[in-house]
Write a protein that holds these residues in place. Structure first.
Motif, PDB file in Angstrom:
ATOM      1  N   PHE A   6      -2.043  -5.825  -0.373  1.00 11.39           N
ATOM      2  CA  PHE A   6      -2.807  -5.338  -1.447  1.00 11.39           C
ATOM      3  C   PHE A   6      -3.071  -6.422  -2.716  1.00 11.39           C
ATOM      4  N   GLN A   7      -3.248  -7.689  -2.077  1.00 14.01           N
ATOM      5  CA  GLN A   7      -3.430  -8.672  -3.080  1.00 14.01           C
ATOM      6  C   GLN A   7      -4.894  -9.541  -2.521  1.00 14.01           C
TER       7      GLN A   7
ATOM      8  N   PHE B 276       2.407   1.536  -3.229  1.00 16.16           N
ATOM      9  CA  PHE B 276       1.380   2.172  -4.228  1.00 16.16           C
ATOM     10  C   PHE B 276       1.307   3.639  -4.163  1.00 16.16           C
TER      11      PHE B 276
ATOM     12  N   ILE C 161     -11.722  -1.606  -4.999  1.00  9.19           N
ATOM     13  CA  ILE C 161     -10.995  -0.654  -5.056  1.00  9.19           C
ATOM     14  C   ILE C 161     -10.622   0.245  -6.270  1.00  9.19           C
TER      15      ILE C 161
ATOM     16  N   GLN D  81      -0.520  -4.509  -9.004  1.00  6.73           N
ATOM     17  CA  GLN D  81      -1.012  -5.317  -7.912  1.00  6.73           C
ATOM     18  C   GLN D  81      -2.040  -6.261  -8.608  1.00  6.73           C
TER      19      GLN D  81
ATOM     20  N   TRP E 217       0.864  -1.234  -0.117  1.00  6.04           N
ATOM     21  CA  TRP E 217       0.087  -0.046   0.170  1.00  6.04           C
ATOM     22  C   TRP E 217       0.812   1.390  -0.064  1.00  6.04           C
TER      23      TRP E 217
END
Lengths: 332, 290
Positions: free
Chosen positions: A149-150, A83, A160, A225, A80
């Motif tokens: 984030f998976q 990202f 998302i 991701q 995250w």
């Protein structure tokens, strides 16, 4: 604020889609369409509202993707945070490329050319330097936890990317209603006049470029991701530069919902092409090129423009129908 | 070690590659000079020309050098019709629209070629492709020498058209002052299309000169056009002399860069020059500031 309600209603309707048990194929289709919608919205800020047509927004998509992937893989940073850092890096790339180009007074063809060149330089660099995995690309390690984030299912991914698109819609709506947005449109319509009226043209364009780049970088970071893979051709390749501009142009350039609408149309066309002739290389892009020419020729304001024209015609017809009859005789 | 003979060969080879770059750039700059727009479909059209020359050789057995005489008029027609029937009407005089239409055409053409011919790279084998000549201490391949000569002739023809024919005068008039030319009775839409046709015909000649020593695949034209963009910007948009000198210069620079740094970095060198020129001297080395 005006228009926010519509955005939230559209977002809520789209968010409800997975609740009806749609297949993974459909969901996958929607996610990829929303990635393009996000990138297209980014392009729309600069191109649609600012009138600066970039042919190289891959530069920001790729930067967002690579920075996020490299931070995770090589430095063990949380996905995250990586990202977010990718978005920041994209904004920075926008500031650098925009700063250089706008300060040199590049616009029109020249701006399109220089953005294209920047994206290509990045693509070549990414295909030879070791940190980006050179020609092989980067595989993000499988780690199916929300903290990473998976996700096991595609549904959270869908929500998302939908949330990101919604935020981008709200940002563009806010720009439309702001003084900055008015300056931006003034620059698009007539740069000299805007300058004469005291608008700081370079600062306005640069601001739009940074916002635009950040949004496109978010699309790139999400892409990594979702697919857990990136290489130079995907990250900095011309396909994303083209889809990012195609979506708003088809949907309606310089409108809030244009990119979202256009992205769905673009993806439907791409899928339809695959259904008809199988997965042949080049076919989807070939159709995109043709559609781009057709849209410019027949409906330069995109779907939104066509809808607006139709609505105007219907609205005009109603009140006109009555008063026209008594006055008709005078005209003859 | 570095002998002057090798260096001389590198420079000479650079000049000959540069001649083809110059020809591609000439077409681009001609179109820019009159329509004031960058033709993003230039690369895709060069690829089409390469495939046309390939088919002419493989299917009909026409030597590429002979095919040039056939393809040049054919591509003039193609360019004319593209501008007259597609780009002109679609763009309705809006610069932003022309940009997008030529981009759309580029994507369409390139991927249609990819769809039809797949990504395979093709070459042809000509009996004379590997014949060499000795010029002083240097050894040069025959096709490259032929290219240099052909580019010189093509440039002369183009120059003569621009200088001595009434169409050439009309082109120059439209380039200088569109409205004035229109008032003087010049059909601007026709002249636009003629210019586009001439620019496209340059590509056909360039493709025929390239084919004996180069390869063909659906992306082949792009490598050249990027270089051509650089040359056109370097030489000053719309300047024919600038394109010619810029092309030769870039050819030599590339050849020397490849010689000293290796092939893959050569391309980065070109891009870097391109961006630097755009940022620092957008009107080119020979162009005038507006």
């Amino acid at each position: 604020m005006k228009g926010v309600g519509t955005i939230l209603v559209v977002a809520a309707l789209l968010a409800a889609v997975p609740l009806f048990g749609v297949s993974n194929v459909t969901l996958n289709f929607l996610v990829t369409a929303l990635i393009i919608a996000l990138a297209g919205q980014g392009w729309n800020v600069l191109g649609g509202y600012g009138g600066q047509y970039s042919f190289g927004h891959a530069a920001f998509f790729g930067t967002g993707a690579y920075v996020s992937a490299i931070l995770q893989l090589r430095y063990g940073v949380n996905a995250w945070i990586a990202f977010a850092a990718g978005i920041g890096a994209g904004a920075l790339a926008g500031a650098i490329i925009g700063g250089l180009s706008f300060r040199s007074g590049l616009r029109g063809s020249y701006f399109a050319l220089v953005t294209l060149a920047f994206a290509e330089v990045l693509r070549i660099l990414a295909s030879v330097t070791p940190i980006t995995g050179a020609g092989v690309g980067l595989l993000v390690k499988l780690d199916l936890r929300p903290e990473a984030f998976q996700f096991q299912s595609r549904v959270p991914f869908y929500w998302i990317i939908l949330a990101l698109v919604t935020v981008s819609l709200l940002i563009v709506r806010a720009i439309e209603n702001s003084r900055f947005g008015a300056y931006l449109v003034a620059v698009r319509e007539n740069e000299e006049a805007a300058k004469a009226l005291g608008v700081n043209v370079i600062a306005v364009k640069l601001g739009a470029m940074v916002i635009s780049a950040a949004i496109v970088a978010a699309a790139g970071g999400f892409y990594v991701q979702y697919f857990l893979f990136i290489d130079a051709g995907i990250a900095y390749g011309p396909w994303i530069s083209i889809e990012a501009l195609l979506a708003p142009i088809i949907g309606g350039v310089g409108t809030v919902f244009g990119p979202l609408l256009g992205a769905l149309v673009v993806k439907v066309l791409g899928e339809a092409a695959k259904l008809v002739t199988g997965d042949a290389p080049g076919l989807d892009l070939m159709i995109y090129g043709g559609v781009l020419v057709l849209v410019i020729a027949l409906a330069p304001r995109g779907i939104a423009g066509v809808v607006a024209d139709l609505r105007a015609r219907i609205v005009r017809r109603k009140p006109e129908a009555k008063p026209e009859q008594p006055t008709a005789g005078h005209h003859v | 070690m570095l002998s002057p003979a090798i260096l001389f060969t590198a420079v000479l080879n650079g000049l000959m590659t540069g001649a083809i770059y110059a020809l591609v750039a000439l077409g681009l700059t001609l179109i820019y000079g009159v329509l004031h727009i960058i033709n993003f479909a230039h690369g895709a059209l060069l690829t089409v020309a390469l495939f046309a020359a390939l088919i002419a050789y493989q299917t009909f057995g026409i030597d590429p050098y002979l095919a040039a005489f056939l393809l040049a008029p054919l591509f003039f027609g193609l360019g004319y019709l593209l501008q007259r029937l597609v780009i002109g009407p679609a763009a309705r005089g809006e610069d932003r629209n022309i940009l997008l239409v030529t981009l759309g055409l580029a994507v369409l053409i390139e991927n249609a070629l990819l769809y039809v011919f797949r990504a395979d790279t093709r070459t042809i084998n000509l009996p004379y492709a590997f014949e060499v000549f000795e010029i002083g201490p240097a050894v040069v391949a025959l096709p490259r020498l032929a290219a240099l000569g052909a580019v010189a002739v093509t440039t002369l023809i183009l120059w003569a058209i621009m200088r001595y024919t009434s169409t050439g005068r009309a082109i120059r008039a439209v380039a200088k002052e569109k409205l004035g030319a229109q008032l003087a009775g010049i059909d601007v839409a026709h002249i636009y299309a003629v210019t586009f046709g001439l620019g496209t015909a340059c590509l056909a000649v360039a493709a025929c000169l390239l084919l004996p020593t180069y390869y063909v695949n659906p992306g082949a034209g792009n490598a050249f056009v990027l270089v051509a963009f650089t040359i056109v910007v370097l030489g000053g948009m719309g300047s024919l002399v600038g394109a010619l000198l810029g092309g030769l210069l870039i050819g030599v620079v590339e050849s020397l860069c490849g010689f000293f740094l290796g092939e893959s970095l050569g391309q980065i060198g070109i891009f870097t020059i391109f961006i630097l020129v755009l940022l620092l001297r957008p009107h080119g080395l020979f162009g005038e500031a507006t």
